[in-house]
Design a protein around this motif. Sequence first.
Motif, PDB file in Angstrom:
ATOM      1  N   LYS A 294      39.208  52.311  -2.183  1.00  0.00           N
ATOM      2  CA  LYS A 294      39.220  50.892  -1.859  1.00  0.00           C
ATOM      3  C   LYS A 294      39.819  50.703  -0.475  1.00  0.00           C
ATOM      4  O   LYS A 294      40.932  51.140  -0.182  1.00  0.00           O
ATOM      5  N   GLY A 295      39.069  50.061   0.381  1.00  0.00           N
ATOM      6  CA  GLY A 295      39.512  49.877   1.756  1.00  0.00           C
ATOM      7  C   GLY A 295      39.125  51.006   2.682  1.00  0.00           C
ATOM      8  O   GLY A 295      39.381  50.942   3.883  1.00  0.00           O
ATOM      9  N   GLY A 296      38.501  52.063   2.134  1.00  0.00           N
ATOM     10  CA  GLY A 296      38.079  53.182   2.961  1.00  0.00           C
ATOM     11  C   GLY A 296      36.922  52.792   3.872  1.00  0.00           C
ATOM     12  O   GLY A 296      36.054  52.001   3.498  1.00  0.00           O
ATOM     13  N   VAL A 297      36.899  53.344   5.059  1.00  0.00           N
ATOM     14  CA  VAL A 297      35.898  52.979   6.061  1.00  0.00           C
ATOM     15  C   VAL A 297      35.333  54.238   6.694  1.00  0.00           C
ATOM     16  O   VAL A 297      36.065  55.164   7.018  1.00  0.00           O
ATOM     17  N   VAL A 298      34.022  54.276   6.865  1.00  0.00           N
ATOM     18  CA  VAL A 298      33.358  55.351   7.598  1.00  0.00           C
ATOM     19  C   VAL A 298      33.166  54.905   9.038  1.00  0.00           C
ATOM     20  O   VAL A 298      32.783  53.756   9.299  1.00  0.00           O
ATOM     21  N   ARG A 299      33.438  55.785   9.980  1.00  0.00           N
ATOM     22  CA  ARG A 299      33.216  55.475  11.398  1.00  0.00           C
ATOM     23  C   ARG A 299      31.733  55.684  11.695  1.00  0.00           C
ATOM     24  O   ARG A 299      31.293  56.799  11.983  1.00  0.00           O
ATOM     25  N   TRP A 300      30.997  54.614  11.624  1.00  0.00           N
ATOM     26  CA  TRP A 300      29.542  54.713  11.738  1.00  0.00           C
ATOM     27  C   TRP A 300      29.092  55.080  13.146  1.00  0.00           C
ATOM     28  O   TRP A 300      27.970  55.569  13.326  1.00  0.00           O
ATOM     29  N   SER A 301      29.929  54.888  14.148  1.00  0.00           N
ATOM     30  CA  SER A 301      29.560  55.326  15.490  1.00  0.00           C
ATOM     31  C   SER A 301      29.439  56.843  15.534  1.00  0.00           C
ATOM     32  O   SER A 301      28.485  57.398  16.093  1.00  0.00           O
ATOM     33  N   THR A 302      30.402  57.529  14.914  1.00  0.00           N
ATOM     34  CA  THR A 302      30.330  58.986  14.830  1.00  0.00           C
ATOM     35  C   THR A 302      29.181  59.418  13.934  1.00  0.00           C
ATOM     36  O   THR A 302      28.445  60.368  14.249  1.00  0.00           O
ATOM     37  N   ALA A 303      29.023  58.737  12.800  1.00  0.00           N
ATOM     38  CA  ALA A 303      27.944  59.096  11.875  1.00  0.00           C
ATOM     39  C   ALA A 303      26.580  58.937  12.527  1.00  0.00           C
ATOM     40  O   ALA A 303      25.674  59.755  12.302  1.00  0.00           O
ATOM     41  N   THR A 304      26.410  57.909  13.350  1.00  0.00           N
ATOM     42  CA  THR A 304      25.122  57.697  14.020  1.00  0.00           C
ATOM     43  C   THR A 304      24.800  58.838  14.968  1.00  0.00           C
ATOM     44  O   THR A 304      23.664  59.338  15.001  1.00  0.00           O
ATOM     45  N   ARG A 305      25.798  59.271  15.743  1.00  0.00           N
ATOM     46  CA  ARG A 305      25.571  60.417  16.632  1.00  0.00           C
ATOM     47  C   ARG A 305      25.200  61.661  15.833  1.00  0.00           C
ATOM     48  O   ARG A 305      24.351  62.454  16.245  1.00  0.00           O
ATOM     49  N   MET A 306      25.829  61.825  14.689  1.00  0.00           N
ATOM     50  CA  MET A 306      25.545  62.975  13.843  1.00  0.00           C
ATOM     51  C   MET A 306      24.127  62.907  13.281  1.00  0.00           C
ATOM     52  O   MET A 306      23.398  63.906  13.259  1.00  0.00           O
ATOM     53  N   PHE A 307      23.694  61.714  12.841  1.00  0.00           N
ATOM     54  CA  PHE A 307      22.336  61.561  12.315  1.00  0.00           C
ATOM     55  C   PHE A 307      21.290  61.870  13.382  1.00  0.00           C
ATOM     56  O   PHE A 307      20.258  62.482  13.098  1.00  0.00           O
ATOM     57  N   ILE A 308      21.558  61.426  14.611  1.00  0.00           N
ATOM     58  CA  ILE A 308      20.622  61.713  15.704  1.00  0.00           C
ATOM     59  C   ILE A 308      20.513  63.222  15.926  1.00  0.00           C
ATOM     60  O   ILE A 308      19.415  63.769  16.115  1.00  0.00           O
ATOM     61  N   ALA A 309      21.661  63.905  15.888  1.00  0.00           N
ATOM     62  CA  ALA A 309      21.649  65.367  16.054  1.00  0.00           C
ATOM     63  C   ALA A 309      20.861  66.030  14.933  1.00  0.00           C
ATOM     64  O   ALA A 309      20.113  66.998  15.164  1.00  0.00           O
ATOM     65  N   TRP A 310      21.004  65.525  13.715  1.00  0.00           N
ATOM     66  CA  TRP A 310      20.235  66.081  12.596  1.00  0.00           C
ATOM     67  C   TRP A 310      18.740  65.952  12.848  1.00  0.00           C
ATOM     68  O   TRP A 310      17.968  66.882  12.619  1.00  0.00           O
ATOM     69  N   GLY A 311      18.314  64.776  13.305  1.00  0.00           N
ATOM     70  CA  GLY A 311      16.893  64.551  13.539  1.00  0.00           C
ATOM     71  C   GLY A 311      16.335  65.390  14.673  1.00  0.00           C
ATOM     72  O   GLY A 311      15.150  65.742  14.665  1.00  0.00           O
ATOM     73  N   LEU A 312      17.183  65.721  15.646  1.00  0.00           N
ATOM     74  CA  LEU A 312      16.718  66.494  16.802  1.00  0.00           C
ATOM     75  C   LEU A 312      16.747  67.997  16.567  1.00  0.00           C
ATOM     76  O   LEU A 312      16.124  68.744  17.333  1.00  0.00           O
ATOM     77  N   THR A 313      17.458  68.445  15.551  1.00  0.00           N
ATOM     78  CA  THR A 313      17.689  69.882  15.388  1.00  0.00           C
ATOM     79  C   THR A 313      16.398  70.681  15.277  1.00  0.00           C
ATOM     80  O   THR A 313      16.170  71.629  16.052  1.00  0.00           O
ATOM     81  N   LEU A 314      15.548  70.352  14.310  1.00  0.00           N
ATOM     82  CA  LEU A 314      14.299  71.102  14.124  1.00  0.00           C
ATOM     83  C   LEU A 314      13.410  71.082  15.371  1.00  0.00           C
ATOM     84  O   LEU A 314      13.024  72.145  15.876  1.00  0.00           O
ATOM     85  N   PRO A 315      13.057  69.908  15.914  1.00  0.00           N
ATOM     86  CA  PRO A 315      12.172  69.913  17.088  1.00  0.00           C
ATOM     87  C   PRO A 315      12.801  70.525  18.328  1.00  0.00           C
ATOM     88  O   PRO A 315      12.111  71.198  19.111  1.00  0.00           O
ATOM     89  N   ALA A 316      14.097  70.326  18.557  1.00  0.00           N
ATOM     90  CA  ALA A 316      14.732  70.873  19.757  1.00  0.00           C
ATOM     91  C   ALA A 316      14.765  72.398  19.712  1.00  0.00           C
ATOM     92  O   ALA A 316      14.407  73.080  20.688  1.00  0.00           O
TER      93      ALA A 316
END
Length: 431
Positions: A294-316
């Motif tokens: 309760k009250g826990g928060v995810v830093r979505w700015s960091t998570a967004t950068r991580m998601f982008i890296a995930w999407g780029l991994t295979l094609p890069a």
Amino acid sequence: MESFSLILAIVVVTALAFDFTNGFHDTANAMATTISTGALKPKVAVAMSAALNLVGAFLSVEVANTISKGLVDEAGIRPEVIFAALVGAILWNLVTWLVGLPSSSSHALMGGLIGATIASAGLGAVHGDVLVTKVLLPAIAAPIVAGVAALFAARLTYVLGKKSDGEAARKGYRSGQIASAALVSLAHGTNDAQKTMGIITLALVAGGAVAPDSDPPLWVILSAGLAIAMGTYLGGWRIIRTMGKGLTELRPQQGFAAQTSAATVILASSHLGFSLSTTHSVSGSVMGAGLGRKGGVVRWSTATRMFIAWGLTLPAAALVAALAEYVCDLGDWGTALVAVFLIASSAWIWKLSRREVVDATNVNDVEEPAGVVTTAIAAVTPPPAGTMTEEFSATIPAQATDGPGAASAPLVPLVASAPPAPVAPSAPTTV
């Protein structure tokens, strides 16, 4: 012992180098939450993880068989193709390590192998059904399943621990977190070390050193396990910092829930032969556990950068591997040129990393921007009891706290009012 050519020896050494980078790149998967919550000291954590990675390498060969027998057509693969695939995977691992992003070493290897195979033998040499069912679908499902499981597990731990003694509960969860971290390390060795076993076995088949459809030889299993264990012991401190502190703040209860959920997903996938990304599983479970309090928060700015890296991994990784294969196809001098480029690039990335050293002494020191969501929540959170900001206290007139009529006194903001000018003392009068 198998007969070796020079190119085959180069491929095996490069594969073990990839396994080494996989170890320090993915140490965070097992130990980031344990280190961030203080359950284990950093050096002790990575040593334990390294030992269990080595043990896990001997538990199964199902994932290795998926890579060596299922993803691409063995008949159209040459050792140079495997070398080019490893170049793409290693460079992507190093780049994401430099910026501290927990991307998938597994998908870097898959992308490299796919890109080099297409450049060499065409699109038909890639088995699309295996790619979809055993690589892409698990990549999407793993973080979601692990995240949801960790969210409910974290909430359950708080519900069950409401009436327990605070300090005793914390010690219990720390012990449970150490056990669950050990399980994740074991699962990581079982899943990730096998990827290198599979790629070396594929190279041996391509070079005619072993028969097609062979399981990994014992020396391959041992060398892959040792390489990933050595890399793990070095500790990928940059990614540990991001995973342990950059995504969310975890308490021992949440760390235990996150690691248990991730280990369950990884071990199940290894048993089924899915080439699962342990990074995706653990990252998903960390975010789920962060939201489970309760009250826990995810830093979505960091998570967004991580998601982008995930999407780029295979094609890069595929693109770099395809370019490397085109150069290798020019002959022995082309292969030598790619090898020199790999060594020079790796040295340059390491030199860049020395500008800001992250190690066991400062891995938990992080100042991550809060992000939009965190800032919004902080803005509506009332100040703790007994504290009062200067702006708020300035709105309360002095008489509001005195006498029975205080409650009805109007709140007049005084922030903008200027203080009265000081009155100069009058000169003494002489008679």
